[in-house]
Design an enzyme around this catalytic site. Structure first.
Site, PDB file in Angstrom:
ATOM      1  CE  LYS A   1       0.439  -2.050   3.963  1.00 34.81           C
ATOM      2  NZ  LYS A   1       0.193  -3.329   4.579  1.00 34.81           N
TER       3      LYS A   1
ATOM      4  N   GLY B   1      -6.642  -6.214   3.580  1.00 31.53           N
ATOM      5  CA  GLY B   1      -6.134  -7.595   3.613  1.00 31.53           C
ATOM      6  C   GLY B   1      -6.919  -8.492   2.666  1.00 31.53           C
TER       7      GLY B   1
ATOM      8  N   GLY C   1       2.554 -11.390  13.212  1.00 31.52           N
ATOM      9  CA  GLY C   1       2.808 -11.018  11.807  1.00 31.52           C
ATOM     10  C   GLY C   1       1.820 -10.009  11.258  1.00 31.52           C
TER      11      GLY C   1
ATOM     12  CD  GLU D   1       2.560  -2.421   7.309  1.00 36.36           C
ATOM     13  OE1 GLU D   1       3.374  -2.285   6.405  1.00 36.36           O
ATOM     14  OE2 GLU D   1       1.603  -3.218   7.227  1.00 36.36           O
TER      15      GLU D   1
ATOM     16  CG  ASP E   1      -1.146   0.024   7.211  1.00 41.55           C
ATOM     17  OD1 ASP E   1      -0.447  -0.402   6.271  1.00 41.55           O
ATOM     18  OD2 ASP E   1      -2.231  -0.491   7.538  1.00 41.55           O
TER      19      ASP E   1
ATOM     20  CE  LYS F   1      -3.761  -1.404   4.976  1.00 38.00           C
ATOM     21  NZ  LYS F   1      -3.780  -2.084   6.288  1.00 38.00           N
TER      22      LYS F   1
ATOM     23  N   GLY G   1      -2.359 -10.426   8.036  1.00 37.46           N
ATOM     24  CA  GLY G   1      -2.009 -11.831   8.251  1.00 37.46           C
ATOM     25  C   GLY G   1      -1.675 -12.483   6.927  1.00 37.46           C
TER      26      GLY G   1
HETATM   27  N1  HSE Z   1       0.039  -3.720   9.321  1.00 37.12           N
HETATM   28  C1  HSE Z   1      -1.127  -3.873   8.532  1.00 37.12           C
HETATM   29  C2  HSE Z   1      -2.323  -4.010   9.446  1.00 37.12           C
HETATM   30  C3  HSE Z   1      -0.984  -5.080   7.654  1.00 37.12           C
HETATM   31  O1  HSE Z   1      -2.117  -4.220  10.655  1.00 37.12           O
HETATM   32  O2  HSE Z   1      -3.459  -3.891   8.997  1.00 37.12           O
HETATM   33  C4  HSE Z   1      -2.030  -5.197   6.614  1.00 37.12           C
HETATM   34  O3  HSE Z   1      -2.019  -4.131   5.725  1.00 37.12           O
END
Ligand code: HSE
Length: 411
Positions: A108, A137, A190, A193, A204, A208, A305
């Site tokens: 992104k 996601g 996981g 970021e 983030d 988006k 994920g």
């Molecule tokens: N770090 C991002 C989140 C990963 O937690 O949504 C997915 O874009």
């Protein structure tokens, strides 16, 4: 096209064999028949670019450290860029598109920053640049906007767009857990970021919503132009105050078409407990879309994920293969979208203030009322007020511990 099981095959390369890249290989391994049925032909992994070795990995023989071997391999026609970050993903993507290879990505940051330029290069070379996995996601929100909702005038999109922060807020609320402990857990799982400040500072989610705002307008919203607040100022006392108001605190990305242009932002909001977004918990994301004829529809799923994100990357691979030889259209161009100042919006606010200054807040904002008082503090809900006026007046009042916007649904 109906998949007949006949011979044709597309070879792909994965750039970056980390969480998402590994997931892409896994989806191809676990769902080969479904992927072939969707793509119209078999999709095989042809190469993996990474700086590391992966001894013992079933695909270790495909690992290369030299990008040129992929660029110069005519049998590889699709690239899944799952590196993240702008460097070197931007150069690699440009080179792939210029070499006549389609690219799909979960990146992104790159899409928000250079999406229009990369889409233009893709079109010039009759290949595609797709980025379903970059927003929400595993939720197929971009495909829904470009397909099922294409005949709607979309006037508002509101989403929980970051799994890490939603996970943190949920755990703080439900388990009374401390911010740092929950962030550490999200990183272990996981979700976060590489640099977790991108999650908790709202960057983030900003990327988006900038992508969604660009697609909504058919132009371009630069992420730098999106007013952005994260969740680092949110405390247990705010969550308790919100609960007393019958509300939850969520980090929301919002873009709304107004007479002045697109109002777009990322910020924590109080939302009514019965609002559909309030029950979106943990790593889940949800995107509520308002169309002029449709009204509101909401899309829900795992927002971060390995497997969920990889599933969206593979969906793009399949769309690219189905459309081989042509560019899949994406409604994002270099034309800057007209933006409306956030300060013009009228909304209610939640204010947490020392008791000694409670009366000043109540006096400053019409229709304000104290919802609860605890440990020398008052939690106040104001009446609707223009944001710029609210911030100016609040700036003149001492003892303010926090202030959070309230999302009031107009439907
Ligand atoms: N770090 C991002 C989140 C990963 O937690 O949504 C997915 O874009």
């Amino acid at each position: 096209m109906i998949y007949t099981g006949v011979c044709a095959m597309t070879k792909i390369a994965i750039l970056g064999y980390g969480t998402v890249g590994g997931g892409v290989a896994r989806v191809l391994d676990v769902n080969p028949a479904q992927v072939a049925a969707s793509a119209g032909e078999e999709v095989a992994l042809g190469a993996i670019l990474d700086l590391r070795e992966f001894p013992g990995d079933p695909h270790e023989a495909l690992v290369t450290h030299d990008y040129r071997t992929i660029l110069e391999d005519p049998s590889i026609t699709v690239i899944a860029e799952t590196m993240g970050g702008v460097k070197p993903a931007y150069e690699f993507t440009k080179q792939a598109l210029e070499a006549g290879k389609s690219v799909c990505t979960s990146n992104k940051e790159l899409v928000a920053k250079h999406g229009p330029e990369l889409l233009k290069i893709a079109a010039e070379h009759h290949v595609s640049y797709l980025f379903e996995a970059s927003v929400g996601g595993g939720i197929p929100i971009l495909r829904t906007l470009a397909g099922a909702l294409k005949s709607e005038q979309i006037d508002e999109i509101t989403g929980i767009l970051n799994g890490t922060t939603n996970y943190i807020l949920t755990k703080m609320e439900q388990d009374g857990a401390a911010f740092d402990d929950v962030l550490k857990k999200a990183q272990e799982l996981g979700y976060a970021e590489r640099d977790p400040s991108a999650d908790i500072e709202g960057h983030d989610a900003c990327r988006k919503i900038a992508i969604l705002g660009s697609l909504m307008t058919g132009g371009y919203v630069a992420p730098d132009a999106v007013p952005t607040e994260g969740i680092t100022a949110i405390t247990a006392a705010d969550l308790a105050g919100a609960r007393a108001c019958g509300m939850a605190v969520k980090l929301l990305g919002n873009c709304r078409m107004t007479g002045e242009g697109l109002e777009i932002s990322v910020a924590p909001y109080l939302i009514a407990a019965e609002h559909p977004l309030a029950s979106v918990n943990g790593v889940f994301n949800a995107v509520a879309v308002h169309g002029n004829m449709l009204g509101t529809s909401m899309y829900y799923g795992q927002g971060a994920g390995r497997d969920a994100t990889a599933s969206a990357v593979v969906a793009d691979i399949c769309e690219i293969v189905r459309n081989a030889g042509r560019t899949v259209p994406v409604s994002m161009t270099e034309k800057p979208a007209q933006l409306a100042p956030m300060g013009d919006a009228t909304r209610r606010f939640f204010v947490r203030v020392g008791r000694e200054h409670e009366a000043e807040v109540l006096e400053a904002f019409a229709e304000s009322r104290t919802i609860c008082t605890e440990q020398g503090e008052a939690c106040i809900l104001t009446g609707p007020v223009r944001e710029s006026e609210f911030l100016e007046k609040l700036g003149g009042i001492a003892g303010v511990r926090n202030r959070i916007r309230v999302l009031d649904d107009e439907d």
